[in-house]
Each structure stands twice: as C-alpha cells, then as structure tokens.
Write a protein that holds these residues in place. Sequence first.
Motif, PDB file in Angstrom:
ATOM      1  N   GLY A   1       4.945  -7.001  -4.209  1.00 46.04           N
ATOM      2  CA  GLY A   1       5.016  -7.457  -2.828  1.00 46.04           C
ATOM      3  C   GLY A   1       3.677  -7.457  -2.131  1.00 46.04           C
ATOM      4  N   LEU A   2       2.872  -6.453  -2.358  1.00 45.18           N
ATOM      5  CA  LEU A   2       1.537  -6.353  -1.769  1.00 45.18           C
ATOM      6  C   LEU A   2       0.609  -5.826  -2.851  1.00 45.18           C
ATOM      7  CD1 LEU A   2      -0.298  -6.406   0.815  1.00 45.18           C
ATOM      8  CD2 LEU A   2       0.269  -3.986   1.080  1.00 45.18           C
ATOM      9  N   PHE A   3      -0.532  -6.457  -2.981  1.00 45.47           N
ATOM     10  CA  PHE A   3      -1.562  -5.994  -3.907  1.00 45.47           C
ATOM     11  C   PHE A   3      -2.871  -6.169  -3.156  1.00 45.47           C
ATOM     12  CE2 PHE A   3      -4.658  -6.282  -7.288  1.00 45.47           C
ATOM     13  CZ  PHE A   3      -4.190  -5.416  -8.259  1.00 45.47           C
ATOM     14  N   MET A   4      -3.386  -5.080  -2.617  1.00 45.66           N
ATOM     15  CA  MET A   4      -4.532  -5.152  -1.708  1.00 45.66           C
ATOM     16  C   MET A   4      -5.606  -4.173  -2.152  1.00 45.66           C
ATOM     17  SD  MET A   4      -4.303  -4.807   2.393  1.00 45.66           S
ATOM     18  CE  MET A   4      -5.764  -4.792   3.411  1.00 45.66           C
ATOM     19  N   VAL A   5      -6.820  -4.691  -2.281  1.00 47.36           N
ATOM     20  CA  VAL A   5      -7.973  -3.894  -2.681  1.00 47.36           C
ATOM     21  C   VAL A   5      -8.994  -3.941  -1.546  1.00 47.36           C
ATOM     22  CG1 VAL A   5      -9.863  -3.721  -4.363  1.00 47.36           C
ATOM     23  CG2 VAL A   5      -7.564  -4.313  -5.124  1.00 47.36           C
ATOM     24  N   ALA A   6      -9.661  -2.830  -1.292  1.00 49.94           N
ATOM     25  CA  ALA A   6     -10.663  -2.775  -0.232  1.00 49.94           C
ATOM     26  C   ALA A   6     -11.672  -3.910  -0.385  1.00 49.94           C
ATOM     27  CB  ALA A   6     -11.388  -1.426  -0.262  1.00 49.94           C
ATOM     28  N   THR A   7     -12.043  -4.508   0.719  1.00 48.95           N
ATOM     29  CA  THR A   7     -12.999  -5.622   0.713  1.00 48.95           C
ATOM     30  C   THR A   7     -14.274  -5.238  -0.016  1.00 48.95           C
ATOM     31  OG1 THR A   7     -12.070  -6.354   2.824  1.00 48.95           O
ATOM     32  CG2 THR A   7     -14.202  -7.274   2.198  1.00 48.95           C
ATOM     33  N   SER A   8     -14.736  -4.012   0.151  1.00 49.01           N
ATOM     34  CA  SER A   8     -15.973  -3.564  -0.494  1.00 49.01           C
ATOM     35  C   SER A   8     -15.875  -3.573  -2.011  1.00 49.01           C
ATOM     36  CB  SER A   8     -16.346  -2.155  -0.017  1.00 49.01           C
ATOM     37  OG  SER A   8     -15.355  -1.212  -0.431  1.00 49.01           O
ATOM     38  N   GLN A   9     -14.639  -3.575  -2.542  1.00 53.12           N
ATOM     39  CA  GLN A   9     -14.432  -3.534  -3.992  1.00 53.12           C
ATOM     40  C   GLN A   9     -14.091  -4.900  -4.580  1.00 53.12           C
ATOM     41  OE1 GLN A   9     -15.041  -0.617  -5.744  1.00 53.12           O
ATOM     42  NE2 GLN A   9     -15.801  -0.123  -3.706  1.00 53.12           N
ATOM     43  N   GLN A  10     -13.958  -5.907  -3.738  1.00 55.44           N
ATOM     44  CA  GLN A  10     -13.635  -7.237  -4.237  1.00 55.44           C
ATOM     45  C   GLN A  10     -14.833  -7.805  -4.977  1.00 55.44           C
ATOM     46  OE1 GLN A  10     -11.981  -9.465  -0.939  1.00 55.44           O
ATOM     47  NE2 GLN A  10     -10.265  -8.053  -0.763  1.00 55.44           N
TER      48      GLN A  10
ATOM     49  N   MET B   1      -3.907  -0.608  -2.590  1.00 50.51           N
ATOM     50  CA  MET B   1      -2.490  -0.313  -2.386  1.00 50.51           C
ATOM     51  C   MET B   1      -1.664  -1.394  -3.056  1.00 50.51           C
ATOM     52  SD  MET B   1      -0.420   0.256   1.153  1.00 50.51           S
ATOM     53  CE  MET B   1       1.366   0.404   1.113  1.00 50.51           C
ATOM     54  N   VAL B   2      -0.589  -0.975  -3.698  1.00 49.98           N
ATOM     55  CA  VAL B   2       0.316  -1.897  -4.369  1.00 49.98           C
ATOM     56  C   VAL B   2       1.751  -1.551  -3.969  1.00 49.98           C
ATOM     57  CG1 VAL B   2       1.188  -2.706  -6.591  1.00 49.98           C
ATOM     58  CG2 VAL B   2      -1.232  -2.140  -6.348  1.00 49.98           C
ATOM     59  N   SER B   3       2.513  -2.583  -3.653  1.00 49.43           N
ATOM     60  CA  SER B   3       3.944  -2.442  -3.422  1.00 49.43           C
ATOM     61  C   SER B   3       4.632  -3.187  -4.551  1.00 49.43           C
ATOM     62  CB  SER B   3       4.307  -3.056  -2.069  1.00 49.43           C
ATOM     63  OG  SER B   3       5.697  -3.101  -1.908  1.00 49.43           O
TER      64      SER B   3
END
Length: 194
Positions: free
Chosen positions: A98-107, A82-84
Amino acid sequence: MQQGQCPRSSTGLVAREITLADAPRVQAFFVENPSYFHIVHGCDPQPNEAQDEIQDSLPPGWSFTYNWKIGYFDPQGRLMAMVSVVSDLLAKTVWHIGLFMVATSQQGTGLARQLHDELERWAAEQGAQWLRLSVVFDNARAQRFWNACGYIEARTRDGIELGQLRHQVRIMVKSLTQASLEHYLELLPRDRPE
C-alpha cells in the motif's frame, strides 16, 4: 506468521512493526519527505497523516490475513523508510503493497531497491506468490521504479480520489513463482481490464 515478525534488512537499518506509539516519528518522516504527498495528495502531509496511516483499515468486506506497517530505522532511531503491506488481500497468496516510502535523502542510492528485494524474499517465505500495488500515473519516478522491479500492469482505474486530487492509477503485479498474469487474474478477477 507471527505479529511483529518483520523482514530482516542487510542495509544497516532495523526493521520493526510500527505502532501508534511511533506516530510522532512517522509524522516527522512524512513532513521531512513531502514529495509523495505533493504528487499523490496535492498538498503537504496533514497533521494526522501518521496516525491515519498507522490505523488505516481496508474497505468493509475485503478479506486479508494481516495489515503490516513496517518501519526501517537507522541506529539513531530515525525512520528512513516505511512500508505498508497486506497479506492475502482478497485472495490467498496475493500480498498488496500500500505504501512504500523511502527518505528523499536516500533516493537514488539503491536503498529502495534493496529494501524491496528483501521485502519480496520475506513475503515469498511467508507464502506470498504475488505482489500487487497501485501507482498513480502522475508519479513517473514510482512507475519507473516498479517497472524496474519487474511489476507489470494488470489494469488501470480512473477517477481515484486521493487527498485533493483525482488520479488514474495502474494496478501492477509481480509473480514470485513465474506464474502468468492470467493465473493472477483467475485469483483476483476484479483486476481484469474492463
């Protein structure tokens, strides 16, 4: 720029604008990937975290063109990132992540870097000349990521309250046109170091 016109992704994920109808999926994504909230807020995601993020508004008087909430969904419809991003925040051509979040499994898979590169190209095509973001000092992994993506520090701010924690944050920027930091600071003097 048309509402709903999101960056295309070559990752196999479908990018589209998130709406309040997606709040249950966004909330599940936050709950399944809590490390960001632990580092930045000092607690698990709150029950209304997704709704608050989707409806997030900017401080009164802050100018902008559009406040994007972009979700990246896998073929089964699960939210994987998800990106804001806010276009023309406080100055034309300055876009704020504002937010740049990637699923932990994909890090660690390269997905975050690929999504960022695609977001950067898309923003430039829409007229962005600068990308801007804030990162808390306690989030060492995020700082390494943004440094690797070519962001540089414009300034720091102390005493920023996020959730249950107070942070020192770095305001970081990246030129999409090879312009100097001084050019950026002329556009957005509030980011000059004190």
